[in-house]
Design an enzyme around this catalytic site. Structure first.
Site, mmCIF file in Angstrom:
data_model
loop_
_atom_site.group_PDB
_atom_site.id
_atom_site.type_symbol
_atom_site.label_atom_id
_atom_site.label_comp_id
_atom_site.label_asym_id
_atom_site.label_seq_id
_atom_site.Cartn_x
_atom_site.Cartn_y
_atom_site.Cartn_z
ATOM 1 N N TYR A 10 0.834 -1.099 -0.054
ATOM 2 C CA TYR A 10 -0.128 0.038 0.038
ATOM 3 C C TYR A 10 0.889 1.300 -0.096
ATOM 4 O O TYR A 10 1.296 1.666 0.885
ATOM 5 C CB TYR A 10 -1.032 0.109 1.160
ATOM 6 C CG TYR A 10 -1.756 -1.117 1.374
ATOM 7 C CD1 TYR A 10 -1.971 -2.061 0.236
ATOM 8 C CD2 TYR A 10 -2.303 -1.534 2.718
ATOM 9 C CE1 TYR A 10 -2.714 -3.274 0.363
ATOM 10 C CE2 TYR A 10 -3.079 -2.681 2.860
ATOM 11 C CZ TYR A 10 -3.412 -3.689 1.604
ATOM 12 O OH TYR A 10 -4.153 -4.716 2.041
ATOM 13 N N HIS A 13 0.719 -12.386 1.698
ATOM 14 C CA HIS A 13 -0.086 -11.576 1.015
ATOM 15 C C HIS A 13 -0.208 -12.024 -0.823
ATOM 16 O O HIS A 13 0.721 -12.182 -1.245
ATOM 17 C CB HIS A 13 0.389 -10.304 1.036
ATOM 18 C CG HIS A 13 -0.594 -9.095 0.541
ATOM 19 N ND1 HIS A 13 -0.221 -7.728 0.413
ATOM 20 C CD2 HIS A 13 -1.967 -9.248 0.382
ATOM 21 C CE1 HIS A 13 -1.288 -7.143 0.212
ATOM 22 N NE2 HIS A 13 -2.386 -7.982 0.011
#
Length: 344
Positions: free
Chosen positions: A65, A148
């Site tokens: 992010y 992830h």
């Protein structure tokens, strides 16, 4: 299940139950996902402060992010808080490497630092990634670490090889860190429920972060993943409860589903749901949030927000009164599977 102890002497299974339990204060079940970098006026620290004042005590981020910017901002926003008062999760699988701006693709992110993000699920790389995240966030430990994006959405035909790499490297690295007390719980964070099921069958996980696959529009995990999680006492954390947009905006032009323009079959189903929303005076977004939270396997929702107004709106939707007849009508119309629980 192994009874690995952290540096405070707690079994990780005990920590899972304590940290991700169903809290009577409903708002505490909503985590603030710091997904997009802040605007240039510093909106993210204000948003975290607002979330804190509202009772939110769980914060989720990832190196992906903003190419490290989200971790940096979240860590600094929480720096003066008592570390025992909140739950902090981040993710592994991408290594950030210094590189000149313009030499790598930043995707949707803006104002990114000069760090290129490269996939690497190997054992040594994951240990380095966690060390880097600890430093970016000014932390000495994490509560949850997720492997992830080892899914088909991210890797396409290369997914089986990437998943195998994670089984050999990333997951054993996180198990080691859990044993050492660097992290209290470990899991997987992906966009596909079947990948979660496979991971649970192969690895001793504490939690699963599933994005966008258990919603008012997609309920198939109620037949496999969610019962398995209940059986094994694995906490389910749900992201993407709006299916990336359409369950918040409704079937409007430009509505998004799974990060793409919503196809007509999805828009048609949303219109059907909206008819019952209008009949009972229920906001579509409120129904979407509360449905996702109703399953007993679900311990937490990740509700992203761009600003404090959206954060407050999410909280209002979570508490919006919804009559039982609304859920009964949706089920009778075939819009909710028989196996899927609804709010009581």
């Amino acid at each position: 299940m192994t009874e690995a102890r952290n540096r405070e002497g707690e079994r990780h299974s005990d920590v899972r139950a304590r940290r991700l339990r169903r809290d009577p204060a409903r708002l505490r079940r909503c985590a603030d996902r710091q997904h997009l970098p802040a605007d240039r006026r510093g909106g993210r620290p204000a948003q975290i402060a607002e979330a804190w004042d509202m009772g939110v005590r769980s914060f989720d981020t990832a190196p992906m992010y903003g190419h490290g910017l989200s971790e940096h901002r979240v860590g600094h926003a929480l720096l003066t808080r008592d570390r025992g008062d909140y739950v902090l999760s981040t993710k592994v699988g991408r290594t950030l490497t210094p590189a000149p701006r313009g030499s790598f693709d930043t995707g949707i992110w803006v104002d990114t630092p000069p760090f290129r993000a490269d996939f690497d699920y190997s054992y040594d790389a994951v240990l380095r990634q966690v060390e880097d995240s600890l430093q970016r966030m000014c932390q000495d430990r994490f509560d949850i670490l997720y492997v992830h994006d080892v899914d088909r959405y991210t890797h396409g035909d290369a997914q089986p090889a990437r998943f195998a790499e994670a089984l050999e490297g990333a997951f054993p690295a996180l198990i080691r860190l859990r044993d050492e007390g660097v992290v209290r719980a470990i899991g997987i964070g992906v966009n596909e429920a079947d990948v979660c099921v496979t991971a649970l069958e192969r690895v001793d996980l504490d939690c699963v972060l599933l994005a966008g696959r258990y919603t008012l529009l997609e309920q198939d995990p109620v037949t496999d993943l969610l019962p398995l999680a209940v059986e094994r006492d694995v906490a389910i954390v749900l992201g993407g409860v709006f299916n990336s947009g359409v369950l918040a905006t409704g079937a409007v032009p430009g509505a998004k589903f799974n990060y793409q323009p919503a196809p007509e079959d999805v828009l048609s189903r949303v219109r059907d749901i909206e008819k019952f929303c209008a009949r009972h005076g229920v906001p579509l977004a409120a129904a979407s949030i509360q449905f996702a939270a109703a399953h007993p396997a679900v311990r937490e929702l990740l509700l992203g927000a761009r600003n404090c107004d959206q954060l407050r709106q999410n909280a209002a939707w979570l508490e919006h009164p919804i009559p039982a007849e609304f859920w009964q009508d949706l089920r009778a119309a075939g819009l909710i599977l028989e196996e899927a629980p609804t709010p009581s």
